[in-house]
Scaffold this active site. Structure first.
Site, mmCIF file in Angstrom:
data_model
loop_
_atom_site.group_PDB
_atom_site.id
_atom_site.type_symbol
_atom_site.label_atom_id
_atom_site.label_comp_id
_atom_site.label_asym_id
_atom_site.label_seq_id
_atom_site.Cartn_x
_atom_site.Cartn_y
_atom_site.Cartn_z
ATOM 1 N N GLY A 142 0.904 -1.092 -0.224
ATOM 2 C CA GLY A 142 0.028 -0.414 0.273
ATOM 3 C C GLY A 142 0.522 1.221 -0.304
ATOM 4 N N SER A 143 0.145 2.242 0.682
ATOM 5 C CA SER A 143 0.839 3.761 0.985
ATOM 6 C C SER A 143 2.072 3.570 1.352
ATOM 7 C CB SER A 143 0.217 4.624 0.703
ATOM 8 O OG SER A 143 -0.411 4.434 2.543
ATOM 9 N N GLY B 124 2.308 1.640 5.532
ATOM 10 C CA GLY B 124 3.127 1.691 5.439
ATOM 11 C C GLY B 124 4.602 1.816 6.922
ATOM 12 N N GLU C 242 5.920 -3.573 1.323
ATOM 13 C CA GLU C 242 5.991 -2.946 -0.548
ATOM 14 C C GLU C 242 4.569 -1.979 -0.465
ATOM 15 O OE1 GLU C 242 7.869 -4.266 -2.661
ATOM 16 O OE2 GLU C 242 7.673 -6.245 -2.008
#
EC number: 1.2.1.3
Length: 532
Positions: free
Chosen positions: A262-263, A267, A284
């Site tokens: 995600g963003s 994260g 990620e």
């Protein structure tokens, strides 16, 4: 409108009376209901009566696809308990036999590829070929994991002590939490879940609340494999919830690994929570990916890579091309080519044949797109083309935009951030390739990067230790699109995690070093004498 929506949910039909693309049949074939349960443990589904529900509309046409119940704290506890119980059994199944289960899942995905690919396209908004490609990635990672199930190898080392043997081995880790994003609603889950499965782990999947129905469909596909093999529930688990469920997963010591896509903002929260309990996180996150075009670039192959990277999935890939760093000697030529291509991009319904650019996921993303364009122009950028919201017939959802090209400088604050939308920044450089590499590396993110050049020295400089600082560095191909055989992930604010191929499987296991003494004495390491 409210009455029409209630009728749609009750009858399993869309708000509108027509269904040009056969979605109703797809939903029936995949087991997706008008209203769907909040969780599944593989065989069991539970809680359709949650007080918190979410209605899922397609960004393509605004129609209601279905609703989902949102999980409660009690639901979460039930799913974790089932996953823990299943782990005790699953970890003892020989790895090749676990691989056989994954092989069967891959075959079921082959059987349902067309339907699942169409649902991915309709729920997320990517064009049909990309939806089918995403399901193919799931099939490919199943094939990869099947082979991996016979190769979970350690190393043997020579001991400094006589008649001793040292080696290392890998054991299953436990319950793996997987938090996936809307832009790849099923593939990224499979990158994690299929590897975790052959490694002997169970998993709990929290799909994006924006695209949960593809997750429901996948869970139904898996259920048939579990039933046919008389396996227990709890190996593959699904829980549908909001950010609170994700926060529970991150903070839960019963989940030794949490993989989150995600963003960067999300994260950081996950990484902080997992780190606070000394767990493992696989992150990620954002990408601010650049393509370098040197004066030696072959533009005939570069242009398709640039355009797909910038506008594919409507700019909603973590590997989308955000920045185009162009040598000043070819800058005007490249700009002219792009301005000739962009007005002819087929924008429309993602299931319509010939469409190359579908919608953004929702109106919030449109707002972000428009804000970024306004901000970069206030910093001195020049909008060359695009940036419009399409509102004519066929675009009534308010999620269709025209991809934008902006002349900008790398140091602009807007350029430094990732806007998850189709904005391509043109950045000019002069001199040798090291100047371009400095610009490429001059952002906080480090996922994917690319250089187009026929000059071997430039290519090797880009790939050297003084070159790209990204986890992915390509020569003469674009930034988006990665094969499952390589480890996928990036550096810096991209999170540092690695998924999919190569030796990424090791993160799903715990490493153990073993020493066996088969002598008649007990010599100590380093020659220490300790007589008692």
């Amino acid at each position: 409108m409210k009455q029409a929506l209630e009728e749609a949910v009750a009858t399993g039909t869309d708000v509108q009376d027509h269904d040009h693309h056969g979605i109703r049949q797809v939903l029936r074939d995949l087991g997706v209901q008008a209203h769907n349960a909040a969780w599944s443990t593989g065989l069991e589904w539970g809680n359709t009566d949650s007080q918190n529900t979410r209605t899922i509309h397609s960004p393509a046409d605004g129609k209601v696809i279905g609703t989902v119940a949102m999980a409660t704290a009690a639901d979460y506890e039930h799913v974790v308990t089932k996953a823990q119980e299943a782990f005790k059994t699953w970890r003892l199944v020989p790895a090749p036999k676990r691989g056989e289960i994954v092989r069967q899942i891959g075959n079921k995905l082959r059987d349902h590829k067309d339907d699942l690919g169409k649902l991915v396209s309709y729920e997320m908004g990517k064009i049909l070929q990309e939806g089918l490609g995403e399901v193919q990635e799931m099939i490919d990672i199943c094939d990869f994991a099947v082979g991996l199930s016979r190769q979970l190898h350690g190393l043997t080392m020579h001991s400094e002590r006589p008649a001793h043997r040292m080696y290392e081995q890998y054991h299953p880790l436990g319950v793996v939490g997987i938090i996936s994003a809307f832009n790849f609603p099923v593939a990224v889950w499979s990158w994690n879940a299929m590897l975790a499965a052959v490694c002997g782990d169970t998993c709990i999947w929290k799909p994006s609340e924006k695209t949960p129905l593809t997750g429901v469909a996948v869970q139904h596909i898996i259920k048939s494999v579990l039933e046919e093999n008389e396996l227990p529930e709890g190996i593959f688990n699904l829980i549908i919830g909001d950010a609170e469920i994700g926060a529970k997963m991150a903070a839960d010591g019963r989940l030794p690994l949490v993989s989150a896509t995600g963003s960067t903002r999300m994260g950081k929260k996950v990484g902080e929570a997992v780190g606070a309990r000394l767990g493992k996180s696989l992150l990620e996150l954002g990408g601010n990916n650049a393509i370098i075009l040197t004066e030696h670039a072959d533009l005939s192959i570069a242009m398709p890579g640039i355009v797909f990277g910038a506008v594919g999935t409507c700019g909603q890939r973590c590997t989308s091309t955000r920045r185009l760093i162009i040598h000043d000697s070819i800058y005007d030529d490249v700009k002219a080519r792009l301005l000739k291509i962009y007005p002819n991009l087929p924008i429309g319904h993602p299931l319509q044949e010939g469409t190359l650019v579908g919608p953004l996921i929702d109106k919030d993303s449109v707002v972000g797109f428009q804000k970024a364009l306004k901000a970069v122009q206030s910093e001195g950028g020049t909008l060359l083309i695009g940036g419009e919201l399409l509102e004519s017939e066929g675009y009534e959802t308010g999620t269709y935009v025209t991809p934008a090209i902006v002349e900008a400088k790398n140091e602009y604050a807007t350029v430094q951030d990732e806007t998850f939308a189709p904005i391509l920044y043109l950045i000019k450089y002069s001199g040798d390739v090291t100047n371009a590499i400095d610009l490429q590396n001059g952002v906080r993110q480090g996922l994917s990067s690319s250089i187009f050049t026929l000059n071997m020295r430039e290519a090797e400089a880009f790939l050297s230790q003084a070159g790209s600082d990204c986890g992915i560095a390509n020569v003469n191909i674009g930034t988006s699109g990665a094969e499952i055989g390589g480890a996928f992930g990036g550096e810096k604010e991209t999170g540092g995690g690695r998924e999919s191929g190569s030796d990424a499987w090791k993160v799903y296991m715990r490493r153990q070093t073993n020493t066996i003494n088969y002598s008649t004495t007990l010599p100590l390491a380093q020659g220490i004498k300790f007589d008692v």
